[in-house]
Design a protein around this motif. Structure first.
Motif: not given
Length: 165
Positions: A140-142, A119-120, A112-114, A146-147
């Motif tokens: 947001t799309g990326m 994203a950051s 989750v941190l990754l 990933f999610m």
């Protein structure tokens, strides 16, 4: 017990709780090895950015995003390495099943941190590389991609196939 709850193992492997814990530990260790390599490369890259000639020209917003990204990368590294140190510290105390559960939880926190780190980092890089108006939509799309790959698809497969007779 899976990360999402208890699982019926009566149809699966015929192994003792100790054998199952050993197998699950080895699987977790392989997973962490794969993800840790990528995290180390990303974190190493992030650490060098502050020493580039362009860094002083970044806006305050971009510097803040950079600092947040580095902190997320450090937290990701800590969680993933924590899986191994957890095992090392409790080894020999007959707690292998518990170790696997807790190390698995640390690995999931690391994943989750990754996601947050990537994203950051994408936000920072894309803000510098292109028009600001498109960046939030791309990031947001990326993140959604990933999610889907990292969480939604495995949960769907678990739900879809775990209740088969």
């Amino acid at each position: 017990m899976t990360p999402l709850g208890p699982r019926d193992t009566s149809r699966g492997r015929h192994e003792s709780p100790e054998e199952r814990a050993d197998r699950r530990w080895n699987e977790l260790l392989q997973e962490v090895r794969v993800i840790q390599t990528g995290v180390q490369i990303l974190f190493g890259f992030l650490l060098t950015v502050a020493f580039t000639p362009r860094f002083p020209t970044l806006s305050q917003t971009d510097r803040t995003i950079y600092v947040v990204t580095v902190l997320l990368g450090a937290a990701t590294t800590g969680a993933l390495i924590g899986t191994v140190t957890f095992h090392r510290l409790v080894t020999g105390h007959r707690l292998k099943p518990e170790t696997v559960v807790w190390a698995g939880r640390l690995a999931m926190v690391g994943i989750v941190l990754l996601l947050a780190t990537v994203a950051s980092a994408l936000l920072l890089i894309l803000r510098i590389a292109m028009d600001d108006t498109a960046v939030p939509w791309i990031v947001t799309g990326m993140v959604a991609w990933f999610m889907l790959c990292w969480f939604a698809l495995p949960v769907w497969v678990l739900h879809r196939y775990s209740d088969r007779e």
